[in-house]
Design a protein around this motif. Structure first.
Motif, PDB file in Angstrom:
ATOM      1  N   LYS A   1       8.209   2.896   8.227  1.00  0.00           N
ATOM      2  CA  LYS A   1       8.842   1.647   8.665  1.00  0.00           C
ATOM      3  C   LYS A   1       8.372   0.482   7.802  1.00  0.00           C
ATOM      4  O   LYS A   1       9.168  -0.359   7.391  1.00  0.00           O
ATOM      5  CB  LYS A   1       8.528   1.378  10.135  1.00  0.00           C
ATOM      6  N   TRP A   2       7.073   0.420   7.508  1.00  0.00           N
ATOM      7  CA  TRP A   2       6.554  -0.656   6.664  1.00  0.00           C
ATOM      8  C   TRP A   2       7.167  -0.588   5.271  1.00  0.00           C
ATOM      9  O   TRP A   2       7.568  -1.609   4.718  1.00  0.00           O
ATOM     10  CB  TRP A   2       5.029  -0.582   6.560  1.00  0.00           C
ATOM     11  N   PHE A   3       7.238   0.615   4.699  1.00  0.00           N
ATOM     12  CA  PHE A   3       7.833   0.760   3.373  1.00  0.00           C
ATOM     13  C   PHE A   3       9.294   0.319   3.373  1.00  0.00           C
ATOM     14  O   PHE A   3       9.744  -0.354   2.456  1.00  0.00           O
ATOM     15  CB  PHE A   3       7.717   2.205   2.872  1.00  0.00           C
ATOM     16  N   ASN A   4      10.043   0.701   4.403  1.00  0.00           N
ATOM     17  CA  ASN A   4      11.451   0.290   4.490  1.00  0.00           C
ATOM     18  C   ASN A   4      11.588  -1.210   4.675  1.00  0.00           C
ATOM     19  O   ASN A   4      12.465  -1.834   4.068  1.00  0.00           O
ATOM     20  CB  ASN A   4      12.161   1.014   5.628  1.00  0.00           C
ATOM     21  N   ASP A   5      10.757  -1.805   5.505  1.00  0.00           N
ATOM     22  CA  ASP A   5      10.827  -3.249   5.750  1.00  0.00           C
ATOM     23  C   ASP A   5      10.535  -4.055   4.487  1.00  0.00           C
ATOM     24  O   ASP A   5      11.053  -5.156   4.317  1.00  0.00           O
ATOM     25  CB  ASP A   5       9.858  -3.671   6.857  1.00  0.00           C
ATOM     26  N   HIS A   6       9.694  -3.526   3.627  1.00  0.00           N
ATOM     27  CA  HIS A   6       9.322  -4.231   2.399  1.00  0.00           C
ATOM     28  C   HIS A   6      10.098  -3.730   1.179  1.00  0.00           C
ATOM     29  O   HIS A   6       9.720  -4.006   0.045  1.00  0.00           O
ATOM     30  CB  HIS A   6       7.814  -4.134   2.163  1.00  0.00           C
ATOM     31  N   GLN A   7      11.160  -2.965   1.428  1.00  0.00           N
ATOM     32  CA  GLN A   7      12.102  -2.516   0.403  1.00  0.00           C
ATOM     33  C   GLN A   7      11.457  -1.646  -0.669  1.00  0.00           C
ATOM     34  O   GLN A   7      11.754  -1.762  -1.853  1.00  0.00           O
ATOM     35  CB  GLN A   7      12.816  -3.706  -0.223  1.00  0.00           C
TER      36      GLN A   7
ATOM     37  N   VAL B   1      -9.675   8.665   8.202  1.00  0.00           N
ATOM     38  CA  VAL B   1      -9.941   8.018   6.915  1.00  0.00           C
ATOM     39  C   VAL B   1      -8.587   7.713   6.286  1.00  0.00           C
ATOM     40  O   VAL B   1      -7.753   8.607   6.144  1.00  0.00           O
ATOM     41  CB  VAL B   1     -10.768   8.912   5.970  1.00  0.00           C
ATOM     42  N   ILE B   2      -8.372   6.448   5.971  1.00  0.00           N
ATOM     43  CA  ILE B   2      -7.151   6.033   5.290  1.00  0.00           C
ATOM     44  C   ILE B   2      -7.569   5.446   3.950  1.00  0.00           C
ATOM     45  O   ILE B   2      -8.395   4.543   3.904  1.00  0.00           O
ATOM     46  CB  ILE B   2      -6.370   4.982   6.094  1.00  0.00           C
ATOM     47  N   ARG B   3      -7.007   5.988   2.873  1.00  0.00           N
ATOM     48  CA  ARG B   3      -7.275   5.455   1.539  1.00  0.00           C
ATOM     49  C   ARG B   3      -5.956   5.041   0.920  1.00  0.00           C
ATOM     50  O   ARG B   3      -4.955   5.730   1.069  1.00  0.00           O
ATOM     51  CB  ARG B   3      -7.939   6.509   0.656  1.00  0.00           C
ATOM     52  N   TYR B   4      -5.981   3.911   0.245  1.00  0.00           N
ATOM     53  CA  TYR B   4      -4.776   3.528  -0.484  1.00  0.00           C
ATOM     54  C   TYR B   4      -5.146   2.789  -1.750  1.00  0.00           C
ATOM     55  O   TYR B   4      -6.210   2.224  -1.883  1.00  0.00           O
ATOM     56  CB  TYR B   4      -3.801   2.728   0.389  1.00  0.00           C
ATOM     57  N   SER B   5      -4.215   2.873  -2.696  1.00  0.00           N
ATOM     58  CA  SER B   5      -4.398   2.178  -3.960  1.00  0.00           C
ATOM     59  C   SER B   5      -3.075   1.524  -4.338  1.00  0.00           C
ATOM     60  O   SER B   5      -2.003   1.994  -3.968  1.00  0.00           O
ATOM     61  CB  SER B   5      -4.854   3.138  -5.056  1.00  0.00           C
ATOM     62  N   CYS B   6      -3.180   0.422  -5.060  1.00  0.00           N
ATOM     63  CA  CYS B   6      -2.007  -0.347  -5.488  1.00  0.00           C
ATOM     64  C   CYS B   6      -2.041  -0.481  -7.003  1.00  0.00           C
ATOM     65  O   CYS B   6      -3.083  -0.777  -7.572  1.00  0.00           O
ATOM     66  CB  CYS B   6      -2.029  -1.735  -4.876  1.00  0.00           C
TER      67      CYS B   6
ATOM     68  N   LEU C   1       1.535  -8.545  -4.770  1.00  0.00           N
ATOM     69  CA  LEU C   1       1.156  -7.174  -4.437  1.00  0.00           C
ATOM     70  C   LEU C   1      -0.094  -7.159  -3.572  1.00  0.00           C
ATOM     71  O   LEU C   1      -0.201  -6.366  -2.638  1.00  0.00           O
ATOM     72  CB  LEU C   1       0.942  -6.356  -5.713  1.00  0.00           C
ATOM     73  N   PHE C   2      -1.035  -8.046  -3.857  1.00  0.00           N
ATOM     74  CA  PHE C   2      -2.252  -8.155  -3.054  1.00  0.00           C
ATOM     75  C   PHE C   2      -1.912  -8.528  -1.614  1.00  0.00           C
ATOM     76  O   PHE C   2      -2.427  -7.937  -0.661  1.00  0.00           O
ATOM     77  CB  PHE C   2      -3.186  -9.197  -3.678  1.00  0.00           C
ATOM     78  N   ILE C   3      -1.005  -9.496  -1.423  1.00  0.00           N
ATOM     79  CA  ILE C   3      -0.601  -9.919  -0.080  1.00  0.00           C
ATOM     80  C   ILE C   3       0.116  -8.788   0.649  1.00  0.00           C
ATOM     81  O   ILE C   3      -0.132  -8.536   1.834  1.00  0.00           O
ATOM     82  CB  ILE C   3       0.275 -11.185  -0.164  1.00  0.00           C
ATOM     83  N   GLU C   4       1.011  -8.077  -0.057  1.00  0.00           N
ATOM     84  CA  GLU C   4       1.723  -6.966   0.575  1.00  0.00           C
ATOM     85  C   GLU C   4       0.771  -5.846   0.964  1.00  0.00           C
ATOM     86  O   GLU C   4       0.922  -5.235   2.024  1.00  0.00           O
ATOM     87  CB  GLU C   4       2.814  -6.434  -0.352  1.00  0.00           C
ATOM     88  N   SER C   5      -0.215  -5.552   0.127  1.00  0.00           N
ATOM     89  CA  SER C   5      -1.159  -4.487   0.460  1.00  0.00           C
ATOM     90  C   SER C   5      -2.044  -4.892   1.633  1.00  0.00           C
ATOM     91  O   SER C   5      -2.384  -4.052   2.465  1.00  0.00           O
ATOM     92  CB  SER C   5      -2.001  -4.118  -0.747  1.00  0.00           C
TER      93      SER C   5
ATOM     94  N   LEU D   1       0.025  -4.260   4.677  1.00  0.00           N
ATOM     95  CA  LEU D   1      -0.008  -2.833   5.006  1.00  0.00           C
ATOM     96  C   LEU D   1      -1.321  -2.489   5.698  1.00  0.00           C
ATOM     97  O   LEU D   1      -1.337  -1.769   6.703  1.00  0.00           O
ATOM     98  CB  LEU D   1       0.168  -1.991   3.751  1.00  0.00           C
ATOM     99  N   PHE D   2      -2.422  -3.008   5.180  1.00  0.00           N
ATOM    100  CA  PHE D   2      -3.739  -2.788   5.774  1.00  0.00           C
ATOM    101  C   PHE D   2      -3.758  -3.277   7.226  1.00  0.00           C
ATOM    102  O   PHE D   2      -4.220  -2.570   8.119  1.00  0.00           O
ATOM    103  CB  PHE D   2      -4.787  -3.522   4.935  1.00  0.00           C
ATOM    104  N   ASP D   3      -3.236  -4.479   7.480  1.00  0.00           N
ATOM    105  CA  ASP D   3      -3.212  -5.021   8.842  1.00  0.00           C
ATOM    106  C   ASP D   3      -2.306  -4.205   9.753  1.00  0.00           C
ATOM    107  O   ASP D   3      -2.615  -4.016  10.934  1.00  0.00           O
ATOM    108  CB  ASP D   3      -2.761  -6.479   8.828  1.00  0.00           C
ATOM    109  N   THR D   4      -1.186  -3.718   9.232  1.00  0.00           N
ATOM    110  CA  THR D   4      -0.272  -2.898  10.027  1.00  0.00           C
ATOM    111  C   THR D   4      -0.941  -1.592  10.441  1.00  0.00           C
ATOM    112  O   THR D   4      -0.835  -1.180  11.600  1.00  0.00           O
ATOM    113  CB  THR D   4       1.005  -2.600   9.220  1.00  0.00           C
ATOM    114  N   LEU D   5      -1.639  -0.952   9.525  1.00  0.00           N
ATOM    115  CA  LEU D   5      -2.321   0.293   9.836  1.00  0.00           C
ATOM    116  C   LEU D   5      -3.493   0.063  10.789  1.00  0.00           C
ATOM    117  O   LEU D   5      -3.733   0.846  11.708  1.00  0.00           O
ATOM    118  CB  LEU D   5      -2.812   0.974   8.564  1.00  0.00           C
ATOM    119  N   LYS D   6      -4.189  -1.030  10.585  1.00  0.00           N
ATOM    120  CA  LYS D   6      -5.353  -1.346  11.407  1.00  0.00           C
ATOM    121  C   LYS D   6      -4.968  -1.685  12.851  1.00  0.00           C
ATOM    122  O   LYS D   6      -5.749  -1.482  13.766  1.00  0.00           O
ATOM    123  CB  LYS D   6      -6.086  -2.526  10.779  1.00  0.00           C
ATOM    124  N   ALA D   7      -3.721  -2.156  13.050  1.00  0.00           N
ATOM    125  CA  ALA D   7      -3.271  -2.513  14.396  1.00  0.00           C
ATOM    126  C   ALA D   7      -3.161  -1.293  15.315  1.00  0.00           C
ATOM    127  O   ALA D   7      -3.201  -1.443  16.535  1.00  0.00           O
ATOM    128  CB  ALA D   7      -1.920  -3.221  14.316  1.00  0.00           C
TER     129      ALA D   7
END
Length: 164
Positions: free
Chosen positions: A34-40, A103-108, A148-152, A155-161
């Protein structure tokens, strides 16, 4: 010359969230596409693996997403979710949820010249670097890094919620 020499570089490398407690797994896993779709972003799940164990279930989910921001710049986000000892539990208030070690890992990454406007020849590479240094103002590229920093972080806040 500086960053203009690199075509693809990491903004975050392996940023990690670790959580050993209650987690709303269904909403967490549903919020990723859903987050990926919302942010195109064009996103897909590379790998999804589930397995049962004596101590609880184990779940792995790998996602990758990319978005063409301009004709020259593209964003990449890679996300890895790994949960061990996943067990369904009922809280005191009657809410059904899960407990696990998450454990959630992500890179941009920011990729430039993704349409191969400039070839790989030495002259074309020089022209590309000059284009980035003098015509495509470095502040413009830094602005996209900030975006990109703001979008990531979003995403971090969405996952943390979804972590309780």
């Amino acid at each position: 010359m500086g960053k203009e020499k690199r075509l693809k570089y990491n903004l975050f490398t392996e940023y990690q969230i670790t959580h050993h407690s209650f987690v709303d797994m269904m909403d967490l896993l549903g919020s990723i596409p859903k987050w990926f779709n919302d942010h195109q972003y064009y996103a897909y799940e590379i790998k999804c693996k589930e397995k049962e164990a004596d101590t609880g279930g184990e779940l792995e989910s790998n996602w990758t997403g990319m978005r063409d921001v301009t004709d020259y710049i593209r964003f990449h986000i890679e996300l890895f979710v790994h949960v061990r000892d996943l067990k369904p539990v009922v809280l005191e208030d009657g809410t059904e949820t899960y407990w696990g070690r998450l454990v959630i890992r992500y890179s941009c990454k920011l990729e430039k010249n993704y349409q191969k406007t400039f070839n790989d020849s030495t002259f074309q590479e020089l022209v590309r670097q000059l284009y980035e240094r003098y015509y495509l103002i470095p502040n413009v590229v830094r602005g996209y890094e900030g975006k990109l920093f703001i979008e990531s972080n979003n995403l971090f806040d969405t996952l943390k919620a979804h972590l309780k």
